[in-house]
Design a protein around this motif. Structure first.
Motif, mmCIF file in Angstrom:
data_model
loop_
_atom_site.group_PDB
_atom_site.id
_atom_site.type_symbol
_atom_site.label_atom_id
_atom_site.label_comp_id
_atom_site.label_asym_id
_atom_site.label_seq_id
_atom_site.Cartn_x
_atom_site.Cartn_y
_atom_site.Cartn_z
ATOM 1 N N ALA A 36 0.837 -1.200 0.000
ATOM 2 C CA ALA A 36 0.000 0.000 0.000
ATOM 3 C C ALA A 36 0.875 1.255 0.000
ATOM 4 O O ALA A 36 0.615 2.216 -0.728
ATOM 5 C CB ALA A 36 -0.915 -0.014 1.220
ATOM 6 N N ARG A 37 1.927 1.229 0.793
ATOM 7 C CA ARG A 37 2.825 2.377 0.825
ATOM 8 C C ARG A 37 3.469 2.621 -0.535
ATOM 9 O O ARG A 37 3.581 3.754 -1.001
ATOM 10 C CB ARG A 37 3.927 2.161 1.862
ATOM 11 C CG ARG A 37 4.824 3.370 2.004
ATOM 12 C CD ARG A 37 6.210 3.023 2.503
ATOM 13 N NE ARG A 37 6.912 2.133 1.576
ATOM 14 C CZ ARG A 37 8.076 1.584 1.842
ATOM 15 N NH1 ARG A 37 8.658 1.793 3.012
ATOM 16 N NH2 ARG A 37 8.671 0.795 0.977
ATOM 17 N N ASN A 38 3.873 1.554 -1.183
ATOM 18 C CA ASN A 38 4.521 1.717 -2.484
ATOM 19 C C ASN A 38 3.571 2.301 -3.522
ATOM 20 O O ASN A 38 3.988 3.085 -4.374
ATOM 21 C CB ASN A 38 5.082 0.374 -2.954
ATOM 22 C CG ASN A 38 6.249 -0.084 -2.095
ATOM 23 O OD1 ASN A 38 6.853 0.728 -1.377
ATOM 24 N ND2 ASN A 38 6.553 -1.354 -2.142
ATOM 25 N N PRO A 79 10.130 5.994 10.347
ATOM 26 C CA PRO A 79 10.114 6.840 9.144
ATOM 27 C C PRO A 79 9.923 6.087 7.843
ATOM 28 O O PRO A 79 9.714 6.704 6.802
ATOM 29 C CB PRO A 79 11.485 7.520 9.167
ATOM 30 C CG PRO A 79 12.331 6.640 9.995
ATOM 31 C CD PRO A 79 11.425 6.013 11.014
ATOM 32 N N ARG A 80 9.961 4.771 7.869
ATOM 33 C CA ARG A 80 9.766 4.034 6.608
ATOM 34 C C ARG A 80 8.313 4.120 6.145
ATOM 35 O O ARG A 80 8.012 3.830 4.994
ATOM 36 C CB ARG A 80 10.177 2.576 6.769
ATOM 37 C CG ARG A 80 9.260 1.809 7.691
ATOM 38 C CD ARG A 80 9.769 0.419 8.003
ATOM 39 N NE ARG A 80 9.079 -0.077 9.201
ATOM 40 C CZ ARG A 80 9.040 -1.353 9.562
ATOM 41 N NH1 ARG A 80 9.688 -2.240 8.860
ATOM 42 N NH2 ARG A 80 8.399 -1.720 10.648
ATOM 43 N N TRP A 81 7.414 4.500 7.050
ATOM 44 C CA TRP A 81 6.011 4.599 6.656
ATOM 45 C C TRP A 81 5.695 5.978 6.129
ATOM 46 O O TRP A 81 5.943 6.981 6.796
ATOM 47 C CB TRP A 81 5.080 4.253 7.830
ATOM 48 C CG TRP A 81 5.286 2.854 8.296
ATOM 49 C CD1 TRP A 81 5.688 2.455 9.538
ATOM 50 C CD2 TRP A 81 5.132 1.650 7.528
ATOM 51 N NE1 TRP A 81 5.784 1.088 9.585
ATOM 52 C CE2 TRP A 81 5.457 0.566 8.367
ATOM 53 C CE3 TRP A 81 4.758 1.391 6.209
ATOM 54 C CZ2 TRP A 81 5.420 -0.763 7.922
ATOM 55 C CZ3 TRP A 81 4.725 0.073 5.775
ATOM 56 C CH2 TRP A 81 5.051 -0.986 6.626
ATOM 57 N N GLU A 82 5.171 5.997 4.917
ATOM 58 C CA GLU A 82 4.847 7.254 4.262
ATOM 59 C C GLU A 82 3.391 7.254 3.833
ATOM 60 O O GLU A 82 2.767 6.199 3.754
ATOM 61 C CB GLU A 82 5.729 7.442 3.010
ATOM 62 C CG GLU A 82 7.210 7.508 3.334
ATOM 63 C CD GLU A 82 8.055 7.620 2.083
ATOM 64 O OE1 GLU A 82 7.513 7.869 0.997
ATOM 65 O OE2 GLU A 82 9.281 7.443 2.201
ATOM 66 N N CYS A 83 2.898 8.446 3.541
ATOM 67 C CA CYS A 83 1.531 8.517 3.037
ATOM 68 C C CYS A 83 1.375 9.769 2.185
ATOM 69 O O CYS A 83 2.187 10.687 2.242
ATOM 70 C CB CYS A 83 0.520 8.531 4.184
ATOM 71 S SG CYS A 83 0.679 9.939 5.280
ATOM 72 N N VAL A 120 -4.748 0.202 0.162
ATOM 73 C CA VAL A 120 -4.571 1.204 -0.895
ATOM 74 C C VAL A 120 -4.226 0.420 -2.141
ATOM 75 O O VAL A 120 -3.283 -0.362 -2.127
ATOM 76 C CB VAL A 120 -3.433 2.195 -0.570
ATOM 77 C CG1 VAL A 120 -3.211 3.144 -1.745
ATOM 78 C CG2 VAL A 120 -3.749 2.989 0.693
ATOM 79 N N GLN A 121 -4.981 0.606 -3.177
ATOM 80 C CA GLN A 121 -4.798 -0.252 -4.342
ATOM 81 C C GLN A 121 -5.033 0.481 -5.649
ATOM 82 O O GLN A 121 -5.738 1.488 -5.693
ATOM 83 C CB GLN A 121 -5.738 -1.454 -4.240
ATOM 84 C CG GLN A 121 -7.169 -1.065 -3.891
ATOM 85 C CD GLN A 121 -8.069 -2.288 -3.752
ATOM 86 O OE1 GLN A 121 -8.739 -2.673 -4.693
ATOM 87 N NE2 GLN A 121 -8.079 -2.891 -2.580
ATOM 88 N N PRO A 122 -4.399 -0.019 -6.726
ATOM 89 C CA PRO A 122 -4.600 0.586 -8.042
ATOM 90 C C PRO A 122 -5.930 0.132 -8.646
ATOM 91 O O PRO A 122 -6.398 -0.968 -8.358
ATOM 92 C CB PRO A 122 -3.428 0.045 -8.862
ATOM 93 C CG PRO A 122 -3.082 -1.262 -8.216
ATOM 94 C CD PRO A 122 -3.442 -1.133 -6.757
ATOM 95 N N VAL A 123 -6.498 0.998 -9.456
ATOM 96 C CA VAL A 123 -7.757 0.697 -10.146
ATOM 97 C C VAL A 123 -7.515 0.898 -11.640
ATOM 98 O O VAL A 123 -6.957 1.918 -12.046
ATOM 99 C CB VAL A 123 -8.876 1.650 -9.667
ATOM 100 C CG1 VAL A 123 -10.148 1.466 -10.494
ATOM 101 C CG2 VAL A 123 -9.185 1.415 -8.187
ATOM 102 N N GLY A 124 -7.918 -0.060 -12.441
ATOM 103 C CA GLY A 124 -7.749 0.058 -13.887
ATOM 104 C C GLY A 124 -8.664 1.126 -14.456
ATOM 105 O O GLY A 124 -9.696 1.448 -13.867
#
Length: 148
Positions: A36-38, A79-83, A120-124
């Motif tokens: 999700a972070r990526n 700090p590795r967690w971003e948003c 958190v995910q991509p949508v086509g």
DNA sequence: GCCAACGTTGGC
DNA sequence: GCCAACGTTGGC
């Protein structure tokens, strides 16, 4: 332009609360999942996505827009967690429920349907269009590509 | 409230 | 680096 989907339990953070934040939006904080972070790191300003209510509701209820690039999550002690920051854009006149997505052939490969746990995910593009249509929204308006 | 699916952690 | 144990998410 990519499209996304942000999932939240309405008791924790609802689309109503998101809308109350106005055009400034808010941090999409609290994500503790690398995938999700990526996806958030890959987001670009102005990209649109769906706001989905999990658990209670289980429906796509609105459109949001990325208004701040990925940055350290202020609620994380690591700090590795971003948003990113997102703001509400518009409601879906007819929320599109999960079971409706599941029975819609055009959405059979949607991440929401195939991996319900990813927050958190991509949508086509075709999926985005299909849900807008089912939700009673003009696709161009929802995507932010139409005339204003 | 239960449980399946998935991710993460930590011992070896 | 593998894998068992554990925790969490989210649909039902």
């Amino acid at each position: 332009m990519a499209f996304w989907l942000f999932k939240s339990e309405p008791f924790k953070w609802s689309f109503e609360q998101q809308k109350a934040c106005g055009a400034d939006g808010t941090e999409w904080s609290g994500v503790r999942n690398y995938q999700a972070r990526n996806f958030m790191r890959a987001m670009v300003l102005g990209e649109r996505g769906f706001f989905y209510h999990s658990n209670e509701g289980k429906a796509v209820v609105g459109i949001v827009e990325v208004c701040g690039l990925a940055h350290p999550d202020s609620t994380a002690d690591d700090p590795r967690w971003e948003c990113v920051d997102i703001r509400a854009v518009m409601d879906l006149p007819n929320p599109v429920a999960l079971d409706v997505c599941k029975s819609e052939p055009r959405l059979k490969d949607m991440v929401l349907v195939t991996n319900s746990r990813l927050s958190v995910q991509p949508v086509g593009e075709a999926e985005f269009a299909a849900i807008c249509e089912m939700g009673g929204l003009d696709v161009a308006a929802a995507a932010g590509t139409g005339k204003r």
